[in-house]
Design a protein around this motif. Structure first.
Motif, short mmCIF file in Angstrom:
data_model
loop_
_atom_site.label_atom_id
_atom_site.label_comp_id
_atom_site.label_asym_id
_atom_site.label_seq_id
_atom_site.Cartn_x
_atom_site.Cartn_y
_atom_site.Cartn_z
N ASN A 75 0.86 -1.26 -0.12
CA ASN A 75 0.02 -0.02 -0.15
C ASN A 75 0.90 1.22 0.07
N GLY A 76 2.07 1.10 -0.07
CA GLY A 76 3.01 2.20 -0.14
C GLY A 76 3.37 2.79 1.26
N LEU A 77 3.08 2.30 2.38
CA LEU A 77 3.29 2.70 3.64
C LEU A 77 4.48 2.02 4.38
N ASP A 78 5.22 2.63 5.22
CA ASP A 78 6.33 2.17 5.98
C ASP A 78 5.85 1.89 7.41
N LYS A 79 6.67 1.43 8.16
CA LYS A 79 6.20 1.20 9.56
C LYS A 79 5.80 2.21 10.11
N ASN A 80 6.29 3.52 10.11
CA ASN A 80 5.76 4.64 10.77
C ASN A 80 4.48 5.23 10.36
N GLY A 81 4.21 4.71 9.03
CA GLY A 81 3.03 5.19 8.35
C GLY A 81 1.93 4.27 9.08
N LYS A 82 2.23 3.07 9.27
CA LYS A 82 1.22 2.19 9.82
C LYS A 82 1.02 2.54 11.16
N ALA A 83 1.81 3.03 11.76
CA ALA A 83 1.76 3.28 13.42
C ALA A 83 0.64 4.64 13.55
N GLY A 84 1.09 5.65 12.37
CA GLY A 84 0.23 6.65 12.28
C GLY A 84 -1.32 6.37 12.03
N VAL A 85 -1.42 5.50 11.24
CA VAL A 85 -2.92 5.27 11.05
C VAL A 85 -3.58 4.52 12.09
N ILE A 86 -2.88 3.78 12.67
CA ILE A 86 -3.24 3.09 13.89
C ILE A 86 -3.73 4.10 14.81
N PHE A 87 -2.89 5.02 15.18
CA PHE A 87 -2.96 6.13 16.11
C PHE A 87 -4.18 6.74 15.92
N LEU A 88 -4.36 7.27 14.65
CA LEU A 88 -5.28 8.11 14.03
C LEU A 88 -6.75 7.29 14.17
N VAL A 89 -6.81 5.96 14.07
CA VAL A 89 -7.89 5.19 14.23
C VAL A 89 -8.47 5.24 15.65
N LEU A 90 -7.49 5.08 16.39
CA LEU A 90 -7.49 4.99 17.86
C LEU A 90 -8.14 6.23 18.62
N ILE A 91 -7.36 7.30 17.92
CA ILE A 91 -8.15 8.75 18.25
C ILE A 91 -9.64 9.01 17.89
N ILE A 92 -9.84 8.42 16.72
CA ILE A 92 -11.32 8.39 16.18
C ILE A 92 -12.25 7.43 17.02
N VAL A 93 -11.80 6.48 17.38
CA VAL A 93 -12.59 5.33 18.21
C VAL A 93 -12.73 6.14 19.56
N GLY A 94 -11.77 6.65 20.19
CA GLY A 94 -11.94 7.05 21.57
C GLY A 94 -12.61 8.39 21.73
N CYS A 95 -12.72 9.34 20.64
CA CYS A 95 -13.46 10.31 20.48
C CYS A 95 -15.08 9.90 20.53
N SER A 96 -15.14 9.02 19.63
CA SER A 96 -16.49 8.41 19.29
C SER A 96 -17.08 7.90 20.62
N GLY A 97 -16.29 7.29 21.16
CA GLY A 97 -16.63 6.52 22.56
C GLY A 97 -16.98 7.56 23.71
N GLY A 98 -16.16 8.67 23.65
CA GLY A 98 -16.14 9.44 24.74
C GLY A 98 -17.54 10.26 24.71
#
Length: 337
Positions: free
Chosen positions: A5-28
């Motif tokens: 998909n053209g992502l390195d390890k840092n890119g994957k971590a950023g995506v996961i972190f962004l997803v966690l932020i979205i899920v956390g905000c939605s849950g909050g």
């Protein structure tokens, strides 16, 4: 190194972190909205009407027909006192009433005799008065001596005093029988009838019946016990008309109103949810109606969040099952919006 998909390890971590932020905000946001529309407390319990069974007359307990925790219906016989003493009182009152009726008949006859005596005395007095009048006329003509006139005058006074004496006797007889101007001819009979009615009422109180449907609790009486009026013998708890008393903090009741839906859980039945509605809020806090209410105007003041009892009625389905008991711990949640 890039993945397909053209992502390195840092890119994957950023995506996961962004997803966690979205899920956390939605849950909050969801939790904030959920908690804002609901208020709950664990300071709540099941409540109901209870009726204390006590005798109205003293006596020895003859039989007890119920046991603890038994279900009874309104009008069911609970216990019986020994009726012997009260049956005797009824017979005495009946005999007293019969004697009063007979005595009254005789007293009526005595009064009639006294009335006849008054009439006779009045006739004798009238005759004596006429004799005195003729005697005075003859004395003026010097036909009779002064001594004979004095005897006629004395006889007239005696006849008048006799009228007063017999009239006083008649008045006393009428007063004793209740025949005075403002009295009742049946006063004595009515008095004896009232005593008979009271004796029969006391006899009926030797049988004690249930005043409501419910379950027997706190039974403290056994056959042979001697009981007094007002003594608590047992209680009847009406489980067909129960509710929840929930003590919410005053800060939780901003949006609480009668008619709002309620969901609650009972510690005895984990996982089972019951439904109800807010019925009413108490007119004051629990501390305001305590035996020794706080006096904030004296001494040092420390603010304490008060609790206000809220009455929650339970849906009929839970009531008909009779599975809830008074005093059970409840966790109600009021849906304010």
């Amino acid at each position: 190194m890039l993945d397909k998909n053209g992502l390195d390890k840092n890119g994957k971590a950023g995506v996961i972190f962004l997803v966690l932020i979205i899920v956390g905000c939605s849950g909050g946001i969801w939790w904030w909205t959920y908690s804002r529309n609901r208020v709950s407390t664990d300071d709540a319990f099941v409540d109901s009407h209870s009726f204390t069974v006590s005798p109205r007359v003293p006596g020895r307990v003859l039989d007890v027909f119920v046991n603890d925790n038994r279900q009874v219906k309104k009008g069911e016989l609970l216990l019986a006192l020994d009726p012997s003493d009260y049956e005797v009182q009824v017979k005495e009152a009946e005999a007293s009433l019969l004697m009063a009726k007979n005595e009254t008949s005789g007293e009526y006859a005595q009064i009639e005799v006294a009335k006849a005596g008054v009439d006779q005395a009045k006739v004798a007095f009238e005759q004596a008065r006429l004799d005195l009048k003729r005697g005075q006329s003859l004395y003026e003509k010097e036909v009779i001596p002064k001594e004979q006139l004095d005897r006629l005058s004395t006889a007239c006074k005696v006849a008048e005093a006799k009228v007063d004496e017999i009239q006083g006797r008649l008045n006393r007889e009428e007063a004793n029988l209740g025949l005075a101007k403002n009295g009742s001819k049946e006063a004595k009979i009515a008095q004896r009838e009232a005593k008979l009615a009271q004796a029969k009422l006391n006899l009926s109180h030797t049988k004690i019946y249930a005043t409501s449907d419910g379950y027997i609790t706190k039974k403290t009486v056994e056959p042979g016990n001697f009981v007094q009026p007002g003594q608590a013998l047992m209680s009847i708890v009406d489980l067909g008309n129960i509710w929840i008393t929930a003590n919410f903090k005053e800060s939780q009741l901003t949006d609480v109103k009668p008619g709002q839906n309620v969901e609650f859980e009972v510690d005895t039945f984990p996982g089972k949810r019951f439904k109800g509605k807010v019925d009413s809020l108490m007119a004051g806090t629990g501390s305001a109606f305590a035996l020794l209410p706080p006096e904030n105007a004296s001494g040092n003041f420390v603010k304490v969040v008060q609790r206000i009892p809220v009455k929650i009625v339970i849906d009929s389905a839970a009531q008909t099952e009779h599975i809830l008991r008074v005093g059970m711990s409840v966790v109600p949640t009021i849906l304010t919006r």
